[in-house]
Design a protein around this motif. Structure first.
Motif, short mmCIF file in Angstrom:
data_model
loop_
_atom_site.label_atom_id
_atom_site.label_comp_id
_atom_site.label_asym_id
_atom_site.label_seq_id
_atom_site.Cartn_x
_atom_site.Cartn_y
_atom_site.Cartn_z
N GLU A 55 5.93 13.43 -1.83
CA GLU A 55 6.78 14.16 -0.88
C GLU A 55 6.02 15.36 -0.32
O GLU A 55 6.09 15.66 0.88
CB GLU A 55 8.06 14.62 -1.59
N MET A 56 5.27 16.03 -1.17
CA MET A 56 4.48 17.18 -0.74
C MET A 56 3.38 16.74 0.25
O MET A 56 3.16 17.38 1.27
CB MET A 56 3.85 17.86 -1.96
N LEU A 57 2.73 15.60 -0.04
CA LEU A 57 1.68 15.10 0.84
C LEU A 57 2.24 14.67 2.19
O LEU A 57 1.63 14.93 3.23
CB LEU A 57 0.93 13.94 0.18
N VAL A 58 3.40 14.04 2.19
CA VAL A 58 4.02 13.63 3.45
C VAL A 58 4.34 14.85 4.30
O VAL A 58 4.08 14.87 5.51
CB VAL A 58 5.30 12.79 3.19
N PHE A 59 4.85 15.90 3.67
CA PHE A 59 5.15 17.12 4.42
C PHE A 59 3.86 17.73 4.96
O PHE A 59 3.80 18.17 6.11
CB PHE A 59 5.89 18.14 3.55
N ALA A 60 2.81 17.76 4.14
CA ALA A 60 1.53 18.35 4.58
C ALA A 60 0.96 17.55 5.75
O ALA A 60 0.44 18.14 6.71
CB ALA A 60 0.54 18.38 3.41
N ALA A 111 -8.87 12.26 5.36
CA ALA A 111 -8.48 12.07 3.96
C ALA A 111 -7.08 11.46 3.89
O ALA A 111 -6.82 10.56 3.08
CB ALA A 111 -8.53 13.39 3.21
N PHE A 112 -6.19 11.93 4.76
CA PHE A 112 -4.83 11.38 4.79
C PHE A 112 -4.84 9.93 5.29
O PHE A 112 -4.12 9.09 4.77
CB PHE A 112 -3.91 12.24 5.66
N VAL A 113 -5.65 9.65 6.30
CA VAL A 113 -5.73 8.28 6.82
C VAL A 113 -6.22 7.35 5.72
O VAL A 113 -5.67 6.26 5.52
CB VAL A 113 -6.64 8.21 8.07
N ALA A 114 -7.25 7.77 4.99
CA ALA A 114 -7.77 6.94 3.90
C ALA A 114 -6.71 6.72 2.82
O ALA A 114 -6.54 5.59 2.33
CB ALA A 114 -9.01 7.59 3.29
N GLN A 115 -5.98 7.75 2.47
CA GLN A 115 -4.95 7.64 1.44
C GLN A 115 -3.80 6.74 1.92
O GLN A 115 -3.17 6.04 1.14
CB GLN A 115 -4.42 9.02 1.05
N LEU A 122 2.82 7.37 3.24
CA LEU A 122 1.91 8.04 4.16
C LEU A 122 1.62 7.15 5.37
O LEU A 122 1.55 7.62 6.50
CB LEU A 122 0.61 8.44 3.47
N ALA A 123 1.45 5.85 5.13
CA ALA A 123 1.21 4.92 6.24
C ALA A 123 2.38 4.94 7.21
O ALA A 123 2.18 4.95 8.43
CB ALA A 123 0.97 3.51 5.71
N HIS A 124 3.59 4.96 6.69
CA HIS A 124 4.79 5.00 7.55
C HIS A 124 4.78 6.27 8.41
O HIS A 124 5.07 6.22 9.61
CB HIS A 124 6.04 4.94 6.68
N THR A 125 4.44 7.39 7.80
CA THR A 125 4.39 8.66 8.53
C THR A 125 3.33 8.62 9.62
O THR A 125 3.56 9.03 10.76
CB THR A 125 4.10 9.83 7.56
N LYS A 127 2.06 5.94 11.09
CA LYS A 127 2.45 5.00 12.13
C LYS A 127 3.45 5.64 13.10
O LYS A 127 3.36 5.43 14.32
CB LYS A 127 3.03 3.72 11.53
N ALA A 128 4.37 6.42 12.57
CA ALA A 128 5.34 7.12 13.43
C ALA A 128 4.62 8.12 14.35
O ALA A 128 4.92 8.21 15.54
CB ALA A 128 6.39 7.82 12.58
N ASN A 129 3.65 8.84 13.80
CA ASN A 129 2.88 9.80 14.61
C ASN A 129 2.10 9.07 15.71
O ASN A 129 2.09 9.50 16.87
CB ASN A 129 1.89 10.58 13.73
N TYR A 130 1.42 7.99 15.33
CA TYR A 130 0.64 7.24 16.30
C TYR A 130 1.53 6.61 17.37
O TYR A 130 1.16 6.54 18.54
CB TYR A 130 -0.21 6.16 15.62
N SER A 131 2.71 6.17 16.98
CA SER A 131 3.63 5.57 17.93
C SER A 131 4.06 6.58 18.99
O SER A 131 4.07 6.28 20.19
CB SER A 131 4.85 5.02 17.18
N ALA A 132 4.40 7.79 18.56
CA ALA A 132 4.79 8.84 19.50
C ALA A 132 3.63 9.20 20.43
O ALA A 132 3.81 9.38 21.64
CB ALA A 132 5.27 10.08 18.74
#
Length: 197
Positions: A55-60, A111-115, A122-125, A127-132
Motif C-alpha cells: 500500500e505504501m509503495l502504491v501511494f509512493a 525501479a517501480f516499473v521493474a517491481q 503496482l502493474a495495475h497502478t 497501467k492506469a497512469n499509462y492509459s491516462a
C-alpha cells in the motif's frame, strides 16, 4: 488538546522517503523501518498511514506520477498559445525524464516499473497512469494533425502508444549510459518531427 496530524502531508513525507531509499537501494531495499527512519517518524506513524508495504509503495508510485504530470501541466500552461505538436513535444520530453535534475526520479520510476513486473497491484497502478497519458497524447496528436491540415498519422492512438514506449526506452538508455541526454532528445524530436511528415 491532542495535536492535529496532517495525514496527507505525512503520507507525502513517507512517499518521499520511499523514493530516496529506492534510489539508493532499489525497491527490494525499502523496509517500513528504514522508511520511518528516513522520514523521521515512528514505525507506528508509518503503519497508521499504510497498512502494508505494498500500500505504501502504491501511494509512493502515485506520488511520483503526480509530480511528473504536474510538471507536464505547468509546462503546458506556461505557454498556452503553443501548437498541439509543440505541446506534445514538451509533454513527451518531460515524461522521458532525460534532464540531469530528473535522474533520481528516473531511477526510482524504473525501479517501480521493474517491481510492477512481479506485483499485480503496482502493474495495475502503472497501467492506469499509462492509459491516462495515452489518452492525453492521442488527443494532442489528433489536434496537431488538424493543425497540420490533415497530415495526422493514420492511427493517433497507436502513435501515442509508440511515443510513450519510446520515452520510457530513452529513459533507460540514458540511465545506463547507452545514450547521452542530448542524443536521446535528438531521437525523441526526430520521431516527433516524422509524425507530421
Amino acid at each position: 488538546m491532542p495535536r492535529q496530524v496532517d495525514h496527507e502531508g505525512r503520507r507525502r513525507l513517507i512517499a518521499e522517503a520511499v523514493s530516496r531509499l529506492a534510489d539508493e537501494r532499489g525497491l527490494e531495499g525499502v523496509t517500513l523501518r528504514d522508511v520511518a527512519a528516513r522520514a523521521q517518524v515512528s514505525m507506528g506513524a508509518v503503519q497508521r498511514c499504510f497498512r502494508t508495504k505494498e500500500e505504501m509503495l502504491v501511494f509512493a508510485l502515485g506520488h511520483i506520477s503526480e509530480q511528473i504530470m504536474e510538471r507536464v501541466r505547468a509546462r503546458l500552461l506556461a505557454s498556452p498559445a503553443q501548437s498541439a505538436a509543440t505541446a506534445l513535444g514538451h509533454a513527451a520530453t518531460e515524461i522521458a525524464l532525460l534532464r540531469e535534475e530528473h535522474r533520481t526520479e528516473a531511477r526510482v520510476w524504473l525501479a517501480f516499473v521493474a517491481q510492477a513486473a512481479v506485483s499485480e497491484v503496482l502493474a495495475h497502478t502503472l497501467k492506469a497512469n499509462y492509459s491516462a497519458l495515452q489518452e492525453a497524447f492521442t488527443r494532442l496528436i489528433e489536434e496537431a494533425g488538424q493543425d497540420a491540415d490533415g497530415a495526422a498519422p493514420l492511427d493517433p492512438r497507436r502513435e501515442a502508444r509508440t511515443l510513450i514506449a519510446l520515452a520510457d526506452g530513452l529513459t533507460t538508455h540514458v540511465l545506463i549510459g547507452n545514450l547521452t541526454p542530448r542524443e536521446a532528445e535528438e531521437v525523441l524530436h526526430a520521431h516527433l518531427a516524422a509524425l507530421w511528415g
